[in-house]
Design a protein around this motif. Structure first.
Motif, PDB file in Angstrom:
ATOM      1  N   ILE A 115      25.619 -13.410 -35.305  1.00 10.16           N
ATOM      2  CA  ILE A 115      26.697 -14.480 -35.360  1.00 10.16           C
ATOM      3  C   ILE A 115      27.445 -14.745 -34.084  1.00 10.16           C
ATOM      4  O   ILE A 115      27.482 -13.575 -33.145  1.00 10.16           O
ATOM      5  CB  ILE A 115      27.760 -13.781 -36.431  1.00 10.16           C
ATOM      6  N   GLU A 116      27.853 -15.902 -34.100  1.00 14.32           N
ATOM      7  CA  GLU A 116      28.969 -16.086 -32.926  1.00 14.32           C
ATOM      8  C   GLU A 116      30.130 -16.150 -33.291  1.00 14.32           C
ATOM      9  O   GLU A 116      30.415 -17.417 -34.299  1.00 14.32           O
ATOM     10  CB  GLU A 116      28.305 -17.297 -32.137  1.00 14.32           C
ATOM     11  N   LEU A 117      31.104 -15.839 -32.779  1.00  9.56           N
ATOM     12  CA  LEU A 117      32.483 -15.883 -33.296  1.00  9.56           C
ATOM     13  C   LEU A 117      33.002 -17.378 -32.561  1.00  9.56           C
ATOM     14  O   LEU A 117      32.838 -17.549 -31.509  1.00  9.56           O
ATOM     15  CB  LEU A 117      33.454 -14.951 -32.840  1.00  9.56           C
ATOM     16  N   LYS A 118      33.684 -17.903 -33.647  1.00  8.69           N
ATOM     17  CA  LYS A 118      34.527 -19.303 -33.114  1.00  8.69           C
ATOM     18  C   LYS A 118      36.175 -19.203 -32.921  1.00  8.69           C
ATOM     19  O   LYS A 118      36.604 -20.133 -32.533  1.00  8.69           O
ATOM     20  CB  LYS A 118      34.140 -20.210 -34.219  1.00  8.69           C
TER      21      LYS A 118
ATOM     22  N   THR B 100      39.688 -12.429 -34.023  1.00  6.43           N
ATOM     23  CA  THR B 100      39.538 -11.868 -35.357  1.00  6.43           C
ATOM     24  C   THR B 100      40.495 -10.786 -35.173  1.00  6.43           C
ATOM     25  O   THR B 100      40.651  -9.898 -34.326  1.00  6.43           O
ATOM     26  CB  THR B 100      38.227 -11.217 -35.795  1.00  6.43           C
TER      27      THR B 100
ATOM     28  N   PHE C 286      33.265 -17.640 -37.688  1.00  8.08           N
ATOM     29  CA  PHE C 286      31.866 -17.598 -37.189  1.00  8.08           C
ATOM     30  C   PHE C 286      30.759 -18.269 -37.810  1.00  8.08           C
ATOM     31  O   PHE C 286      30.944 -18.797 -38.817  1.00  8.08           O
ATOM     32  CB  PHE C 286      31.695 -16.025 -37.219  1.00  8.08           C
ATOM     33  N   LYS C 287      29.656 -18.219 -36.993  1.00 11.17           N
ATOM     34  CA  LYS C 287      28.496 -18.983 -37.547  1.00 11.17           C
ATOM     35  C   LYS C 287      27.298 -18.042 -37.033  1.00 11.17           C
ATOM     36  O   LYS C 287      27.102 -17.390 -36.092  1.00 11.17           O
ATOM     37  CB  LYS C 287      28.493 -20.372 -36.829  1.00 11.17           C
TER      38      LYS C 287
ATOM     39  N   ARG D  26      28.789 -13.167 -28.972  1.00  6.42           N
ATOM     40  CA  ARG D  26      27.952 -12.917 -29.908  1.00  6.42           C
ATOM     41  C   ARG D  26      27.963 -11.557 -30.355  1.00  6.42           C
ATOM     42  O   ARG D  26      28.123 -10.617 -29.812  1.00  6.42           O
ATOM     43  CB  ARG D  26      26.675 -13.407 -29.326  1.00  6.42           C
TER      44      ARG D  26
ATOM     45  N   GLN E 107      33.927  -8.763 -24.710  1.00  2.00           N
ATOM     46  CA  GLN E 107      34.627  -8.532 -25.866  1.00  2.00           C
ATOM     47  C   GLN E 107      35.902  -7.645 -25.318  1.00  2.00           C
ATOM     48  O   GLN E 107      35.879  -6.853 -24.476  1.00  2.00           O
ATOM     49  CB  GLN E 107      33.832  -7.599 -26.855  1.00  2.00           C
TER      50      GLN E 107
ATOM     51  N   GLY F 202      31.857 -16.859 -42.603  1.00  2.00           N
ATOM     52  CA  GLY F 202      32.191 -17.453 -41.574  1.00  2.00           C
ATOM     53  C   GLY F 202      32.864 -18.619 -41.611  1.00  2.00           C
ATOM     54  O   GLY F 202      33.789 -18.971 -40.732  1.00  2.00           O
TER      55      GLY F 202
END
Length: 334
Positions: A13-16, A19, A227-228, A187, A155, A212
């Motif tokens: 997953i890729e964070l947009k 969080t 995320f996506k 990611r 991160q 997401g």
């Protein structure tokens, strides 16, 4: 070695956005259940999906971790002993690096792959960290130490200070501030192991994408936790061929007969019901102590496909609520 016939998948997953809520296994499972509920209805969720898991059909999901990394194993501390005398400067350098290593949360998967059938001890891991390139005196050629041991790429966690809002007139309250932590990451990877008769991996990916899209966890309505899913594939985890212990990749509560003897880190969850249950009556679950990812447990017999289960009686307001406390076991040698 895979400890059962069911395939394991790595989902990237890729964070947009940033969080606030950590991507822990039990919370991820709960969010997937909400997606199933909205698409398939309550009868499918309770009577087919959850009941099938209670009956033994497998659905394992790990906590999320930086792409290419696994949790650092929690092992008994050991004294760093040198077979040959070393200079005071090198001894000091080793001590500093060992202290840095203690703060390490994740280790690259390559380390487990290279050492999967060797005893997993704190000394072996630290020695690899200190001596992979043969030197620790500051002249490192950087041929793997920093690449294998760190807290993951891109991160970091930041404390943000906000104004408190008066909910009567929706203005700021003078002199009243509050702080919260937000994690910014790129990611991340999530492991899933499931019985194909229970669900297909494409269905799981679709539900994760739904999560997401709407946002994950706290303040999702303001855009947090977006995320996506960008990739998924069948994957063989670096697991020992003859394990005598396992490391959990998920939050875990042992059930009767499950392993408890080992080395672990505890976390306490003050859970909250999601969706419409969060605004009706008492949304809070009972507090629950859980073993954190990276905890290691000795085996008295062979490695089983899973440990733990769906924990009932976690909410006073909603008796049907359960907590996902399966261990996602990675077989290791200790």
């Amino acid at each position: 070695m895979q400890n059962n016939k069911h395939p394991t998948y790595k989902i990237i997953i890729e964070l947009k956005s940033s969080t606030i809520t950590p991507f822990q296994s039990d919370t991820l499972f709960g969010q997937i259940c909400w997606s199933i509920l909205r698409q398939e209805g309550p009868d499918y969720l309770q009577e087919l999906f959850l009941e099938a898991i209670r009956s033994g059909e497998q659905f394992l999901i790990s906590s999320a971790m930086p792409e290419g990394y696994l949790p650092r194993p929690i092992l008994p501390p050991q004294i760093i002993a040198d077979e040959e005398p070393i200079s005071p400067s090198e001894q000091n350098s080793r001590y500093i690096k060992a202290k840095e290593f203690k703060k390490t949360a994740f280790i690259k998967e390559e380390f487990f792959e290279q050492n999967k059938n060797l005893p997993l001890t704190e000394n072996n891991i630290i020695d690899f960290y200190l001596d992979q390139d043969g030197r620790t005196d500051g002249n490192s050629s950087n041929n793997g130490v920093e690449k294998v041991f760190d807290n993951g790429p891109s991160q970091f966690t930041q404390v943000l200070v906000k104004n408190a809002i008066n909910r009567n007139n929706f203005t700021t309250i003078e002199g009243l501030l509050f702080a919260h932590r937000e994690t910014f990451a790129g990611r991340m990877q999530i492991f899933v192991r499931l019985d194909p008769s229970l669900a297909k991996i494409d269905e799981v990916v679709e539900h994760l994408d739904n999560v997401g899209r709407y946002g994950f966890g706290k303040r999702a309505s303001t855009g947090k936790g977006a995320f996506k899913v960008i990739d998924h594939k069948e994957y063989n985890l670096p697991e020992a061929s003859k394990p005598n212990a396992f490391m959990t990749l998920s939050n875990y509560v042992p059930f009767d007969g499950d392993p408890r003897n080992g080395w672990y880190s505890l976390l306490t969850k003050w859970g909250k019901l999601g969706g419409e249950f969060s605004i009706n009556g008492n949304p809070f679950k009972y507090p629950l102590a859980m073993y954190a990812p990276g905890s290691v447990f000795k085996l008295s017999d062979g490695l089983k496909p899973s440990y733990g289960g769906l924990l009932p009686n976690v909410s006073k307001a909603f008796s049907e609520a359960v907590q996902y406390v399966f261990a996602f076991p990675l077989g290791v040698v200790v």
